[in-house]
Design a protein around this motif. Sequence first.
Motif, PDB file in Angstrom:
ATOM      1  N   LYS A 232       0.803  -1.222   0.000  1.00 15.14           N
ATOM      2  CA  LYS A 232       0.000   0.000   0.000  1.00 15.14           C
ATOM      3  C   LYS A 232       0.836   1.272   0.000  1.00 15.14           C
ATOM      4  O   LYS A 232       0.381   2.303  -0.477  1.00 15.14           O
ATOM      5  CB  LYS A 232      -0.918   0.006   1.236  1.00 15.14           C
ATOM      6  N   ASN A 233       2.039   1.212   0.531  1.00 18.06           N
ATOM      7  CA  ASN A 233       2.805   2.444   0.764  1.00 18.06           C
ATOM      8  C   ASN A 233       4.144   2.434   0.044  1.00 18.06           C
ATOM      9  O   ASN A 233       5.161   2.850   0.599  1.00 18.06           O
ATOM     10  CB  ASN A 233       3.014   2.645   2.268  1.00 18.06           C
ATOM     11  N   ILE A 234       4.140   1.962  -1.191  1.00 18.49           N
ATOM     12  CA  ILE A 234       5.361   1.954  -1.998  1.00 18.49           C
ATOM     13  C   ILE A 234       5.224   3.011  -3.087  1.00 18.49           C
ATOM     14  O   ILE A 234       4.441   2.847  -4.038  1.00 18.49           O
ATOM     15  CB  ILE A 234       5.607   0.565  -2.618  1.00 18.49           C
ATOM     16  N   PRO A 235       5.942   4.130  -2.991  1.00 23.54           N
ATOM     17  CA  PRO A 235       5.744   5.231  -3.958  1.00 23.54           C
ATOM     18  C   PRO A 235       6.075   4.847  -5.390  1.00 23.54           C
ATOM     19  O   PRO A 235       5.478   5.382  -6.336  1.00 23.54           O
ATOM     20  CB  PRO A 235       6.686   6.327  -3.436  1.00 23.54           C
ATOM     21  N   GLU A 236       7.029   3.911  -5.590  1.00 20.45           N
ATOM     22  CA  GLU A 236       7.405   3.523  -6.957  1.00 20.45           C
ATOM     23  C   GLU A 236       6.219   2.936  -7.724  1.00 20.45           C
ATOM     24  O   GLU A 236       6.130   3.105  -8.953  1.00 20.45           O
ATOM     25  CB  GLU A 236       8.547   2.501  -6.920  1.00 20.45           C
ATOM     26  N   LEU A 237       5.322   2.275  -7.027  1.00 18.06           N
ATOM     27  CA  LEU A 237       4.164   1.682  -7.697  1.00 18.06           C
ATOM     28  C   LEU A 237       3.226   2.759  -8.232  1.00 18.06           C
ATOM     29  O   LEU A 237       2.721   2.661  -9.354  1.00 18.06           O
ATOM     30  CB  LEU A 237       3.421   0.757  -6.736  1.00 18.06           C
ATOM     31  N   TYR A 238       2.991   3.806  -7.447  1.00 18.63           N
ATOM     32  CA  TYR A 238       2.136   4.900  -7.912  1.00 18.63           C
ATOM     33  C   TYR A 238       2.838   5.691  -9.015  1.00 18.63           C
ATOM     34  O   TYR A 238       2.191   6.154  -9.963  1.00 18.63           O
ATOM     35  CB  TYR A 238       1.776   5.807  -6.738  1.00 18.63           C
ATOM     36  N   TYR A 239       4.146   5.824  -8.888  1.00 25.31           N
ATOM     37  CA  TYR A 239       4.902   6.518  -9.933  1.00 25.31           C
ATOM     38  C   TYR A 239       4.793   5.774 -11.265  1.00 25.31           C
ATOM     39  O   TYR A 239       4.578   6.400 -12.315  1.00 25.31           O
ATOM     40  CB  TYR A 239       6.375   6.638  -9.515  1.00 25.31           C
ATOM     41  N   GLU A 240       4.926   4.452 -11.231  1.00 21.83           N
ATOM     42  CA  GLU A 240       4.822   3.669 -12.463  1.00 21.83           C
ATOM     43  C   GLU A 240       3.436   3.764 -13.073  1.00 21.83           C
ATOM     44  O   GLU A 240       3.294   3.785 -14.293  1.00 21.83           O
ATOM     45  CB  GLU A 240       5.200   2.209 -12.198  1.00 21.83           C
ATOM     46  N   ARG A 241       2.399   3.822 -12.233  1.00 24.88           N
ATOM     47  CA  ARG A 241       1.049   4.009 -12.781  1.00 24.88           C
ATOM     48  C   ARG A 241       0.948   5.375 -13.466  1.00 24.88           C
ATOM     49  O   ARG A 241       0.338   5.497 -14.536  1.00 24.88           O
ATOM     50  CB  ARG A 241       0.011   3.891 -11.661  1.00 24.88           C
ATOM     51  N   GLY A 242       1.544   6.388 -12.855  1.00 19.04           N
ATOM     52  CA  GLY A 242       1.567   7.701 -13.493  1.00 19.04           C
ATOM     53  C   GLY A 242       2.290   7.677 -14.831  1.00 19.04           C
ATOM     54  O   GLY A 242       1.865   8.310 -15.800  1.00 19.04           O
ATOM     55  N   GLU A 243       3.387   6.910 -14.911  1.00 18.52           N
ATOM     56  CA  GLU A 243       4.131   6.799 -16.164  1.00 18.52           C
ATOM     57  C   GLU A 243       3.275   6.162 -17.257  1.00 18.52           C
ATOM     58  O   GLU A 243       3.332   6.574 -18.421  1.00 18.52           O
ATOM     59  CB  GLU A 243       5.396   5.957 -15.946  1.00 18.52           C
ATOM     60  N   ILE A 244       2.484   5.159 -16.890  1.00 18.05           N
ATOM     61  CA  ILE A 244       1.617   4.507 -17.881  1.00 18.05           C
ATOM     62  C   ILE A 244       0.638   5.516 -18.471  1.00 18.05           C
ATOM     63  O   ILE A 244       0.489   5.642 -19.691  1.00 18.05           O
ATOM     64  CB  ILE A 244       0.859   3.326 -17.244  1.00 18.05           C
ATOM     65  N   TYR A 245      -0.038   6.264 -17.604  1.00 22.86           N
ATOM     66  CA  TYR A 245      -1.028   7.225 -18.095  1.00 22.86           C
ATOM     67  C   TYR A 245      -0.378   8.419 -18.794  1.00 22.86           C
ATOM     68  O   TYR A 245      -0.991   9.037 -19.672  1.00 22.86           O
ATOM     69  CB  TYR A 245      -1.929   7.685 -16.945  1.00 22.86           C
ATOM     70  N   ASN A 246       0.841   8.725 -18.420  1.00 26.85           N
ATOM     71  CA  ASN A 246       1.562   9.790 -19.111  1.00 26.85           C
ATOM     72  C   ASN A 246       1.841   9.387 -20.556  1.00 26.85           C
ATOM     73  O   ASN A 246       1.661  10.182 -21.487  1.00 26.85           O
ATOM     74  CB  ASN A 246       2.867  10.101 -18.381  1.00 26.85           C
ATOM     75  N   VAL A 247       2.274   8.141 -20.767  1.00 26.76           N
ATOM     76  CA  VAL A 247       2.512   7.635 -22.121  1.00 26.76           C
ATOM     77  C   VAL A 247       1.209   7.571 -22.906  1.00 26.76           C
ATOM     78  O   VAL A 247       1.182   7.799 -24.123  1.00 26.76           O
ATOM     79  CB  VAL A 247       3.183   6.251 -22.065  1.00 26.76           C
TER      80      VAL A 247
END
Length: 398
Positions: A232-247
């Motif tokens: 639940k509290n791993i920032p890299e996971l939310y960052y990677e989701r942001g990268e997907i939607y950014n692409v």
Amino acid sequence: MRIKSILYSSIWILTLVSMLALESCQSDARNSTRIPPVIKKSKAQWEKDALLSLSDLISRSIDLDVNYFKRARIYFDQEQYRPALEDINEAIDEQENVGEYFLLRGKVYRELGELDKGLEDAERAEALQQGSPELYVLLADLLQAKGRFREASRYLSHAMKLAPYDASAYYVKGMLEARQGDSLASLSSLNYAMVNNPRMLRAYIQSTIINRRLNNFGQAIVINNRAIQRFKNIPELYYERGEIYNVLAKPDTAVIYYQMAFKVNPNYTEAIIKLANIELYRGHYYQALVAFQQLQKTSPQYPGINNLLGFCYEKLGDYTKAREYYTVALTMNPDDRPAHNGMWRMRRNEMAGSQFPSEEGNGDEYRSLDSARVKINMIQPRKTINMQVDSSRKAKIQ
């Protein structure tokens, strides 16, 4: 005859009473020797009790190195890496020639991202005659992370001979396959690692990255969802989701996940940079300013940070603050072109009396001039002019 019947009845009653008494005695004997059922504890409760017991032993200075090591191993399993590091350091201070202790500390350093220290401890454990598959996998993992692929492959080969189904070994195998450009084999190995060890965070992250780069966005989101449900509290996971939607060119959604990564870890530089750049591109200068201010706290030497802050203040109409940051940038580099340009723009606007940030939304956001609102009149070509040719002036062709 009647006396005989009464006699048989009495004998039958006495026999029945005897049988009941005997059964009662046997029941009491069984009850007295029956083993009570074992009370089953959950893993969490077992770990809690073990930590309390080990802490008590440590407070009484009983077998300090062993008990510090046992407590560190529990903290490691609970993913509490800082307490685990403190305890294993204490164990090594007490007894510095135990290979198991250096192996555990190497694993802790790997999880904390301190690769050099982790590799040093792993090599020390190997020198102390530690030859377990766990050590070989750790060495292979650290070496591949440092780009030493040939050595990593050698250690991985040893590990898989000793433990051919180890999930951690398949994670390293997947990383080496990815480095060699075999993405499909890499995804297969990483999937094996995730299925057989659902707590292997790095396998989720790397599988998400590889799928994103292969444009397998649906699969990347599925794996990312599974990871977020477990961690639940791993920032890299939310960052990677942001990268997907950014692409996928969905900046609104990407910003949400970058903000979540930033919320979990306010010092997550990559998330702050992506968040600031998207807000700056969209003309949300106040949000971009907040992100750049946080970036300045975490990375004060970030290239161009003073110009970025100055630009945000300039767009927000606060020319005083903008000049402060542009001046700092020019003090550091008198030839800083973006800072000179910012100073020139503000002087031009002040001389023209056109210092007018345009409001957007609730007044906290500002955007630059929208070119879609500017009416452009197309220049019409002039009509053709018919000119008579002067026949007296003939061109002479050599």
